[in-house]
Motif scaffolding. Structure first.
Motif, PDB file in Angstrom:
ATOM      1  N   LYS A 150     -26.645  16.967 106.690  1.00 27.81           N
ATOM      2  CA  LYS A 150     -25.496  17.759 107.284  1.00 27.81           C
ATOM      3  C   LYS A 150     -25.969  19.162 107.668  1.00 27.81           C
ATOM      4  N   GLY A 151     -26.709  19.461 106.931  1.00 34.20           N
ATOM      5  CA  GLY A 151     -27.196  20.951 106.912  1.00 34.20           C
ATOM      6  C   GLY A 151     -27.993  21.196 108.392  1.00 34.20           C
ATOM      7  N   LEU A 152     -28.841  20.167 108.549  1.00 32.99           N
ATOM      8  CA  LEU A 152     -29.723  20.177 109.776  1.00 32.99           C
ATOM      9  C   LEU A 152     -29.013  20.095 111.042  1.00 32.99           C
ATOM     10  N   ASP A 154     -25.638  20.811 111.501  1.00 29.16           N
ATOM     11  CA  ASP A 154     -25.044  22.242 111.629  1.00 29.16           C
ATOM     12  C   ASP A 154     -26.192  23.138 112.313  1.00 29.16           C
ATOM     13  N   LEU A 155     -27.391  23.103 111.795  1.00 29.81           N
ATOM     14  CA  LEU A 155     -28.334  24.079 112.190  1.00 29.81           C
ATOM     15  C   LEU A 155     -28.358  23.973 113.706  1.00 29.81           C
ATOM     16  N   ALA A 156     -28.879  22.547 114.018  1.00 27.74           N
ATOM     17  CA  ALA A 156     -29.195  22.347 115.450  1.00 27.74           C
ATOM     18  C   ALA A 156     -27.933  22.830 116.595  1.00 27.74           C
ATOM     19  N   ARG A 157     -26.759  22.481 115.932  1.00 27.90           N
ATOM     20  CA  ARG A 157     -25.408  22.936 116.568  1.00 27.90           C
ATOM     21  C   ARG A 157     -25.239  24.358 116.757  1.00 27.90           C
ATOM     22  N   SER A 158     -25.841  25.139 115.830  1.00 26.69           N
ATOM     23  CA  SER A 158     -25.457  26.546 115.883  1.00 26.69           C
ATOM     24  C   SER A 158     -26.559  26.964 116.686  1.00 26.69           C
ATOM     25  N   PHE A 159     -27.520  26.217 117.206  1.00 25.85           N
ATOM     26  CA  PHE A 159     -28.484  26.688 118.280  1.00 25.85           C
ATOM     27  C   PHE A 159     -27.987  26.042 119.409  1.00 25.85           C
ATOM     28  N   ALA A 161     -27.361  22.907 120.546  1.00 27.99           N
ATOM     29  CA  ALA A 161     -27.876  21.783 120.831  1.00 27.99           C
ATOM     30  C   ALA A 161     -26.845  20.725 121.405  1.00 27.99           C
ATOM     31  N   GLN A 165     -30.402  16.371 122.372  1.00 27.88           N
ATOM     32  CA  GLN A 165     -31.506  17.074 121.456  1.00 27.88           C
ATOM     33  C   GLN A 165     -31.241  16.762 120.046  1.00 27.88           C
TER      34      GLN A 165
ATOM     35  N   ALA B  55     -20.020  31.504 114.430  1.00 25.10           N
ATOM     36  CA  ALA B  55     -21.143  30.776 114.844  1.00 25.10           C
ATOM     37  C   ALA B  55     -20.590  29.654 115.869  1.00 25.10           C
ATOM     38  N   LEU B  57     -19.074  26.936 115.061  1.00 23.07           N
ATOM     39  CA  LEU B  57     -19.218  25.479 114.581  1.00 23.07           C
ATOM     40  C   LEU B  57     -17.944  25.114 114.185  1.00 23.07           C
ATOM     41  N   PRO B  75     -20.783  27.114 119.827  1.00 25.99           N
ATOM     42  CA  PRO B  75     -22.212  27.981 119.706  1.00 25.99           C
ATOM     43  C   PRO B  75     -22.703  28.670 120.917  1.00 25.99           C
ATOM     44  N   PHE B  83     -29.233  29.692 107.194  1.00 24.26           N
ATOM     45  CA  PHE B  83     -28.462  28.945 106.222  1.00 24.26           C
ATOM     46  C   PHE B  83     -28.566  29.070 104.687  1.00 24.26           C
ATOM     47  N   ALA B  87     -32.674  24.551 105.332  1.00 26.44           N
ATOM     48  CA  ALA B  87     -32.433  23.718 106.389  1.00 26.44           C
ATOM     49  C   ALA B  87     -33.786  23.551 107.486  1.00 26.44           C
ATOM     50  N   TYR B 100     -38.058  25.986 116.688  1.00 28.52           N
ATOM     51  CA  TYR B 100     -37.126  25.110 116.939  1.00 28.52           C
ATOM     52  C   TYR B 100     -35.785  25.407 117.719  1.00 28.52           C
ATOM     53  N   LEU B 104     -34.472  24.209 121.507  1.00 24.34           N
ATOM     54  CA  LEU B 104     -33.253  23.629 121.682  1.00 24.34           C
ATOM     55  C   LEU B 104     -32.441  24.347 122.744  1.00 24.34           C
ATOM     56  N   GLN B 105     -32.813  25.729 122.867  1.00 25.41           N
ATOM     57  CA  GLN B 105     -32.133  26.697 123.827  1.00 25.41           C
ATOM     58  C   GLN B 105     -32.976  26.657 125.304  1.00 25.41           C
TER      59      GLN B 105
END
Lengths: 252, 266
Positions: A150-152, A154-159, A161, A165, B55, B57, B75, B83, B87, B100, B104-105
């Protein structure tokens, strides 16, 4: 596993193997047990030499071909379907019951159908391997995709993705250890598929050779097939363990 | 990046019981560009939820969240999050973990690796570029976590209790590091923590949230000159602030205990 054994333990394993083979040999050559039933190491070696001189290579080639084709197709379709089922919830709701049922069905019972559809050549055996290997791969890969951390996520979404992706950078890599788990089960089931397929109806292959030898009461030859299959299964497991080690750290 | 929040409420429906859980209730505050703001409050008060809303989210149930006068819509490249758990992607090297976010960007890998170089130095990760996360310590993993956010050059940096899993000594070191890095970047930063002394050491302003549902209890300005050294934690001024904030937190802690006793009632 073997690499973690101490020298003493290795010696122990080697020793017990020798003792086992010696007892087997003695039981047989002293006629304590009729060699017709249990053969013996020396008889197996003699028999193997004869067989290798008389077309065993071809049987090995055919069995290998069936196994590799079946596995390759099972991996290809199993991984793709596993990814899709793990990713698309709606798809899995519709498809999963079918797959679960197919997996629960005794797949050996499908062999007569395969032989009707595909004949007694290698195609029906490829299908048998496929049916054995496909399901464990589908299930484990599907599980792998669903358990993305779940953490990963959120991480991807926060950038920012997008779905593609997330799928390529998270879902695929995190499913790799699960693919390996699936492969371990699949290899065993695939081997069973080859042998049973060949025992039932074939024109060549290790199982076919064993079945012919058995019907003409040639125990030694049956044992040669058994040793070959066991050896093959062992080698495959060891290869998988090596690949496992490489991907071990991919687990989250 | 200037932040303006008015009347922000966030409600969840608990999946199992179907009960409504109010994480934040009518929260409002503004943060000027370039400020380092810490958010403290008892656990479960919605600190992390606040960061997730910023963020993009988590969408708010009510209220308005403006970033440079534009409402948050998911986002965006102008924000990055550090985090609580590092992560990190275990199959990527330190360097590729740092790149990373850029990847993604839409930044090409070569370009991303070039940009990442400076930030790897800044975060003290030089020499570890080709290591895998499993091969480095928890403190180093958090540095990667931080560098990965910094490298995207966000206008707003969101940090969610990033050091809560580190031991106290390492925590001090990382606080110093964050302060030093922030001196260089001067990004608007929102840092969630439950440690009062961490908040005082780092912040220009501390937002104290109440127990659930989280509301603003008080906003405390912190005026220690920068760059700050760990020595300030031993000054009388620091202790005065610490006492004052502890008292605010204690009141809220009692509230949490009271809530729990109410929840437990048959």
């Amino acid at each position: 596993m073997n690499s973690s054994l101490s020298r003493y333990e290795k010696l122990l394993v080697f020793g017990t193997t020798i003792i086992f083979l010696t007892i087997w040999e003695l039981l047989s050559s002293l006629k304590i047990v009729d060699p017709f039933f249990i053969s013996s190491p020396s008889r197996i070696i003699t028999s193997a030499q004869w067989l290798f001189a008389h077309g065993l290579w071809n049987d090995i080639r055919v069995s290998l071909e069936e196994f590799l084709w079946g596995m390759a197709l099972a991996i290809l379709f199993g991984v793709i379907l596993g990814w899709a089922l793990g990713w698309y919830r709606t798809l899995s709701v519709v498809v999963e019951p079918f797959i679960t049922m197919m997996n629960a069905a005794p797949r050996v019972a499908l062999l007569p159908l395969f032989i009707l559809w595909l004949g007694i050549g290698i195609e029906s055996k490829i299908a048998a391997v496929f049916m054995g290997a496909f399901f464990p791969i589908v299930f484990t890969v599907m599980k792998g995709v669903r358990t993305i951390d779940k953490g990963l996520f959120d991480l991807a979404r926060s950038f920012g993705a997008n779905d593609v992706q997330v799928f390529t950078t998270l879902a695929i890599p995190s499913s790799v250890p699960y693919i390996m788990t699936g492969l371990h089960i699949a290899v065993g089931r695939g081997l069973v598929g080859v042998v049973i397929g060949e025992l039932l109806a074939a024109q060549a292959g290790i199982g076919f050779m064993m079945s012919r030898a058995s019907s003409s009461f040639q125990t030694d030859k049956v044992f040669v097939g058994l040793v070959l299959l066991t050896g093959f299964g062992y080698v495959l497991t060891e290869v998988l363990k090596m690949i496992d080690k490489y991907f071990e750290s991919w687990r989250i | 990046m200037k932040i303006d929040i008015t009347g922000l409420s966030v409600e969840y429906i608990m999946r199992r019981s179907g009960d409504k859980l109010i994480a934040l209730k009518e929260v409002g505050f503004s943060i000027a560009t370039g400020k380092f703001v810490c958010v403290i409050g008892p656990s479960g008060c919605g600190k992390s939820t606040l960061l997730k809303v910023l963020a993009g989210l988590q969408s708010p149930s009510a209220g308005e969240v403006l970033l440079d006068a534009a409402p948050v819509q998911g986002p965006g490249k102008n924000r990055a999050m550090v985090f609580q758990s590092a992560a990190l992607l275990p199959w990527r090297t330190v360097l590729r973990n740092v790149t990373y976010g850029l990847e993604l960007q839409g930044v090409s890998i070569q370009e991303a690796e070039k940009i990442a170089g400076d930030f790897i130095d800044m975060a003290g990760l030089s020499g570890f570029e080709e290591s895998y996360p499993r091969e480095i310590s928890g403190g180093m993993q958090q540095r990667v976590n931080l560098a990965r956010a910094l490298v995207t050059r966000p206008d707003l940096l969101l940090m969610d209790e990033p050091f809560s899993n580190l031991d106290p000594q390492l925590r001090n070191v990382m606080q110093l590091e964050v302060e030093r890095i922030w001196e260089q970047t001067r990004q608007t930063t929102l840092f969630v923590t439950h440690l009062i002394n961490e908040a005082i050491f780092l912040a220009d302003e501390i937002i104290v949230l109440t127990a659930r549902p989280g509301r603003i209890k008080e906003i405390v300005p912190i005026n220690f000159p920068r760059p700050r050294k760990l020595g300030i934690k031993k000054t009388p001024e620091f202790h005065v602030l610490e006492d004052r904030l502890s008292e605010l937190m204690d009141q809220e802690f009692h509230e949490v205990v009271y809530q729990q006793s109410q929840d437990d009632r048959p």
